[in-house]
Design a protein around this motif. Structure first.
Motif, mmCIF file in Angstrom:
data_model
loop_
_atom_site.group_PDB
_atom_site.id
_atom_site.type_symbol
_atom_site.label_atom_id
_atom_site.label_comp_id
_atom_site.label_asym_id
_atom_site.label_seq_id
_atom_site.Cartn_x
_atom_site.Cartn_y
_atom_site.Cartn_z
ATOM 1 N N THR A 1 0.822 -1.217 0.000
ATOM 2 C CA THR A 1 0.000 0.000 0.000
ATOM 3 C C THR A 1 0.852 1.261 0.000
ATOM 4 O OG1 THR A 1 -0.181 -0.270 2.371
ATOM 5 C CG2 THR A 1 -2.080 -0.953 1.061
ATOM 6 N N THR A 2 1.911 1.268 0.844
ATOM 7 C CA THR A 2 2.798 2.438 0.870
ATOM 8 C C THR A 2 4.214 1.988 0.560
ATOM 9 O OG1 THR A 2 1.441 3.486 2.551
ATOM 10 C CG2 THR A 2 3.673 4.326 2.314
ATOM 11 N N VAL A 3 4.845 2.672 -0.386
ATOM 12 C CA VAL A 3 6.229 2.354 -0.732
ATOM 13 C C VAL A 3 7.135 3.257 0.107
ATOM 14 C CG1 VAL A 3 7.939 2.263 -2.577
ATOM 15 C CG2 VAL A 3 5.538 1.737 -3.080
ATOM 16 N N ARG A 4 8.001 2.613 0.926
ATOM 17 C CA ARG A 4 8.889 3.391 1.799
ATOM 18 C C ARG A 4 10.240 3.574 1.088
ATOM 19 N NH1 ARG A 4 8.188 -0.707 6.547
ATOM 20 N NH2 ARG A 4 8.518 -1.970 4.693
ATOM 21 N N LEU A 5 10.589 4.847 0.875
ATOM 22 C CA LEU A 5 11.697 5.188 -0.022
ATOM 23 C C LEU A 5 12.872 5.811 0.706
ATOM 24 C CD1 LEU A 5 9.273 6.807 -2.474
ATOM 25 C CD2 LEU A 5 11.024 5.270 -3.331
ATOM 26 N N ALA A 6 14.063 5.601 0.125
ATOM 27 C CA ALA A 6 15.255 6.340 0.552
ATOM 28 C C ALA A 6 15.783 7.106 -0.650
ATOM 29 C CB ALA A 6 16.328 5.384 1.055
ATOM 30 N N ILE A 7 15.997 8.399 -0.484
ATOM 31 C CA ILE A 7 16.639 9.174 -1.545
ATOM 32 C C ILE A 7 18.138 9.144 -1.292
ATOM 33 C CG2 ILE A 7 16.290 11.372 -0.289
ATOM 34 C CD1 ILE A 7 15.886 11.694 -3.856
ATOM 35 N N VAL A 8 18.893 8.885 -2.350
ATOM 36 C CA VAL A 8 20.350 8.771 -2.214
ATOM 37 C C VAL A 8 20.982 9.785 -3.158
ATOM 38 C CG1 VAL A 8 22.324 7.200 -2.335
ATOM 39 C CG2 VAL A 8 20.054 6.323 -1.715
ATOM 40 N N GLY A 9 21.711 10.757 -2.585
ATOM 41 C CA GLY A 9 22.237 11.894 -3.356
ATOM 42 C C GLY A 9 21.327 13.087 -3.133
ATOM 43 N N LEU A 10 21.899 14.137 -2.566
ATOM 44 C CA LEU A 10 21.105 15.332 -2.220
ATOM 45 C C LEU A 10 21.737 16.562 -2.852
ATOM 46 C CD1 LEU A 10 20.530 14.487 1.556
ATOM 47 C CD2 LEU A 10 18.819 14.371 -0.283
ATOM 48 N N GLY A 11 22.145 16.419 -4.114
ATOM 49 C CA GLY A 11 22.777 17.540 -4.811
ATOM 50 C C GLY A 11 21.743 18.345 -5.578
ATOM 51 N N ARG A 12 22.161 18.854 -6.732
ATOM 52 C CA ARG A 12 21.338 19.730 -7.570
ATOM 53 C C ARG A 12 19.960 19.134 -7.828
ATOM 54 N NH1 ARG A 12 22.569 20.897 -13.736
ATOM 55 N NH2 ARG A 12 23.146 18.705 -13.654
ATOM 56 N N LEU A 13 19.913 17.879 -8.265
ATOM 57 C CA LEU A 13 18.635 17.263 -8.614
ATOM 58 C C LEU A 13 18.039 16.455 -7.454
ATOM 59 C CD1 LEU A 13 16.508 16.818 -10.764
ATOM 60 C CD2 LEU A 13 17.875 14.948 -11.685
ATOM 61 N N GLY A 14 18.879 15.854 -6.619
ATOM 62 C CA GLY A 14 18.386 15.013 -5.526
ATOM 63 C C GLY A 14 17.438 15.780 -4.605
ATOM 64 N N ARG A 15 17.754 17.046 -4.357
ATOM 65 C CA ARG A 15 16.887 17.843 -3.466
ATOM 66 C C ARG A 15 15.500 18.037 -4.075
ATOM 67 N NH1 ARG A 15 20.952 22.151 -0.598
ATOM 68 N NH2 ARG A 15 22.562 20.603 -0.249
ATOM 69 N N ALA B 1 11.893 16.539 -2.521
ATOM 70 C CA ALA B 1 10.677 17.330 -2.291
ATOM 71 C C ALA B 1 9.491 16.681 -3.003
ATOM 72 C CB ALA B 1 10.888 18.764 -2.790
ATOM 73 N N ASN B 2 9.695 16.202 -4.220
ATOM 74 C CA ASN B 2 8.598 15.567 -4.959
ATOM 75 C C ASN B 2 8.131 14.285 -4.273
ATOM 76 O OD1 ASN B 2 8.737 17.542 -6.888
ATOM 77 N ND2 ASN B 2 9.952 16.341 -8.333
ATOM 78 N N LEU B 3 9.108 13.505 -3.770
ATOM 79 C CA LEU B 3 8.731 12.220 -3.153
ATOM 80 C C LEU B 3 7.892 12.431 -1.901
ATOM 81 C CD1 LEU B 3 12.060 10.257 -3.692
ATOM 82 C CD2 LEU B 3 9.840 9.799 -4.763
ATOM 83 N N GLN B 4 8.069 13.573 -1.263
ATOM 84 C CA GLN B 4 7.233 13.848 -0.087
ATOM 85 C C GLN B 4 5.774 14.086 -0.465
ATOM 86 O OE1 GLN B 4 9.607 16.959 1.891
ATOM 87 N NE2 GLN B 4 9.675 15.515 3.589
ATOM 88 N N GLN B 5 5.549 14.424 -1.741
ATOM 89 C CA GLN B 5 4.181 14.692 -2.214
ATOM 90 C C GLN B 5 3.603 13.525 -3.013
ATOM 91 O OE1 GLN B 5 2.977 17.611 -1.258
ATOM 92 N NE2 GLN B 5 4.967 18.179 -0.426
ATOM 93 N N THR B 6 4.390 12.482 -3.215
ATOM 94 C CA THR B 6 3.962 11.398 -4.110
ATOM 95 C C THR B 6 2.940 10.500 -3.413
ATOM 96 O OG1 THR B 6 6.123 11.478 -5.168
ATOM 97 C CG2 THR B 6 4.825 9.492 -5.557
ATOM 98 N N HIS B 7 1.838 10.253 -4.096
ATOM 99 C CA HIS B 7 0.760 9.444 -3.529
ATOM 100 C C HIS B 7 1.235 7.994 -3.358
ATOM 101 C CE1 HIS B 7 -3.233 7.977 -2.739
ATOM 102 N NE2 HIS B 7 -3.095 7.085 -3.704
ATOM 103 N N GLY B 8 0.976 7.409 -2.194
ATOM 104 C CA GLY B 8 1.344 6.015 -1.966
ATOM 105 C C GLY B 8 2.804 5.824 -1.594
ATOM 106 N N ALA B 9 3.499 6.930 -1.303
ATOM 107 C CA ALA B 9 4.924 6.840 -0.972
ATOM 108 C C ALA B 9 5.195 7.494 0.377
ATOM 109 C CB ALA B 9 5.758 7.529 -2.042
ATOM 110 N N GLN B 10 6.210 6.979 1.053
ATOM 111 C CA GLN B 10 6.683 7.644 2.268
ATOM 112 C C GLN B 10 8.193 7.804 2.140
ATOM 113 O OE1 GLN B 10 6.443 5.364 5.873
ATOM 114 N NE2 GLN B 10 7.248 7.045 7.114
ATOM 115 N N LEU B 11 8.683 9.041 2.235
ATOM 116 C CA LEU B 11 10.133 9.252 2.195
ATOM 117 C C LEU B 11 10.655 8.979 3.603
ATOM 118 C CD1 LEU B 11 12.575 10.019 0.498
ATOM 119 C CD2 LEU B 11 12.210 12.400 1.169
ATOM 120 N N LEU B 12 11.343 7.831 3.716
ATOM 121 C CA LEU B 12 11.752 7.341 5.036
ATOM 122 C C LEU B 12 13.173 7.761 5.374
ATOM 123 C CD1 LEU B 12 10.190 5.085 6.781
ATOM 124 C CD2 LEU B 12 12.003 3.568 5.976
ATOM 125 N N ALA B 13 14.049 7.810 4.350
ATOM 126 C CA ALA B 13 15.475 8.027 4.607
ATOM 127 C C ALA B 13 16.097 8.866 3.493
ATOM 128 C CB ALA B 13 16.185 6.679 4.681
#
Ligand code: NAI
Length: 337
Positions: A2-16, A20-32
């Motif tokens: 039901t919910t995909v728990r995600l980790a973003i890896v790389g917080l540079g120019r595009l990662g940031r 931000a988008n993943l925090q708004q994505t339906h069915g997703a939780q930005l965990l790490a």
């Protein structure tokens, strides 16, 4: 799931932006979120409240609560990081290009084949842009007949800070970094033709230091496909007016063009200088909505257990053509694939 728990890896120019988008994505939780750079983790501590922060990618992979990783790291790391994620049982989104050589692409494909339950999607963002999707649908419906030539350019606004000179050390050069998008478009919009031969040349108009990386700030390439279809690519780091991604598809009964005027909005200024509009300034402004759609499609692909809409074979083929173009540019000779 039901919910995909995600980790973003790389917080540079595009990662940031992706974070931000993943925090708004339906069915997703930005965990790490993961970055080896302390300042980037400091940014995340404020900008991504409630998200666990990691300096070490291996620790992200060891977290059993993470279902999927979203890799926005330097291109030279993509293949090894995808393989490690698959071995750890994680779904993977990875930014383009998949890798800087075909062997690494094949190694990723082999690992993915060992984990058919895991999704891997490569971020060819234009495939999620509303205008490109409309053009693809019109071509598929035959509304302009049979396409025989695609002319496509990715042109960035000049960045006087020289960012691209430093970036060139890990990006694979202008054709692998910029034209790779146009190469993927050519394959997608011309119906996945087989490449036959490429030529390329380039010039350093404003950033001669790129020569240290055998790179240029303006590159031009041609690709001939089996069956006679053609593609012409132009990539630039030196535009004065803004970011201009433009694609034209010439077909037997008409022409489609996407992005012919890189307008920032619908305002037109008429004054003593003439009639004009302001332009988008960078790739993110141009493709902001497509990046949001892309993240949603990745999450939906996992939740609905659907096949990835951008396959590893697509990404390998783009790398293969991009490498041949880079080789043609560096050797001054046409390269047969
Ligand atoms: P960047 O250099 O700004 O960011 C790279 C990030 O990776 C940094 O946060 C860095 O700390 C992190 N990093 C480096 N080594 C790491 C490691 N071992 N583990 C975890 N994190 C690590 O680069 P940028 O511009 O954000 O590009 C990243 C990727 O996105 C590249 O592959 C690039 O080709 C792609 N890209 C795609 C675009 C598109 O239109 N789809 C546009 C711009 C970039």
């Amino acid at each position: 799931m039901t919910t995909v728990r995600l980790a973003i890896v790389g917080l540079g120019r595009l990662g940031r932006r992706h974070a931000a988008n993943l925090q708004q994505t339906h069915g997703a939780q930005l965990l790490a979120a993961c970055s080896p750079v302390a300042e980037e983790r400091d940014w995340a501590a404020t900008a991504l409240p409630g998200v666990s922060l990691y300096a070490d990618y291996a620790e992200v992979l060891a977290n059993p609560d993470v279902d999927a990783v979203f890799l926005v790291t330097p291109t030279s790391l993509h293949a090894e990081q995808i393989i490690a994620a698959l071995k750890a049982g994680k779904h993977v989104f990875c930014e383009k290009p998949l890798a800087l050589n075909v062997e690494d692409c094949l190694a990723v494909e082999a690992e993915a084949a060992r984990h058919p339950q895991l999704k891997v999607m490569i971020g060819f963002v234009r495939r999620f842009d509303a205008s490109y999707r409309d053009a693809a649908a019109k071509l598929a419906a035959g509304s302009v007949g049979r396409p025989y030539l695609l002319r496509s350019q990715t042109c960035d606004r000049n960045d006087e800070s020289g960012f691209f000179v430093r970036f060139s050390a890990s990006s694979g050069g202008i054709f692998m970094d910029c034209s790779i998008h146009d190469i993927d478009l050519a394959r997608w919009l011309l119906g996945n033709p087989t490449p036959k031969r490429v030529w390329a040349t380039g010039t350093n108009a404003l950033h001669p230091a790129l020569a240290e990386h055998q790179d240029v700030d303006n590159g031009v390439a041609m690709c001939e496909f089996e069956g006679g279809q053609l593609a012409c690519f132009y990539a630039s780091r030196t535009q004065a007016h803004g970011h201009e991604t433009l694609t034209e598809i010439f077909a037997s009964e008409g022409r489609l063009s996407v992005g012919a005027n890189p307008r920032a909005n619908r305002v037109e200024i008429s004054d003593a200088h003439g009639v004009r509009n302001e332009c988008v300034q960078d790739f993110y402004q141009r493709f902001a909505e497509a990046f949001v759609t892309e993240a949603q499609v990745f999450v939906d692909t996992i939740r609905d257990n659907r096949p990835s809409p951008v396959t590893l074979a697509d990404a390998r083929e783009a790398t293969r053509i991009g490498l041949a173009i880079t080789q043609a540019f560096r050797s001054g000779e046409a390269v047969t694939l």
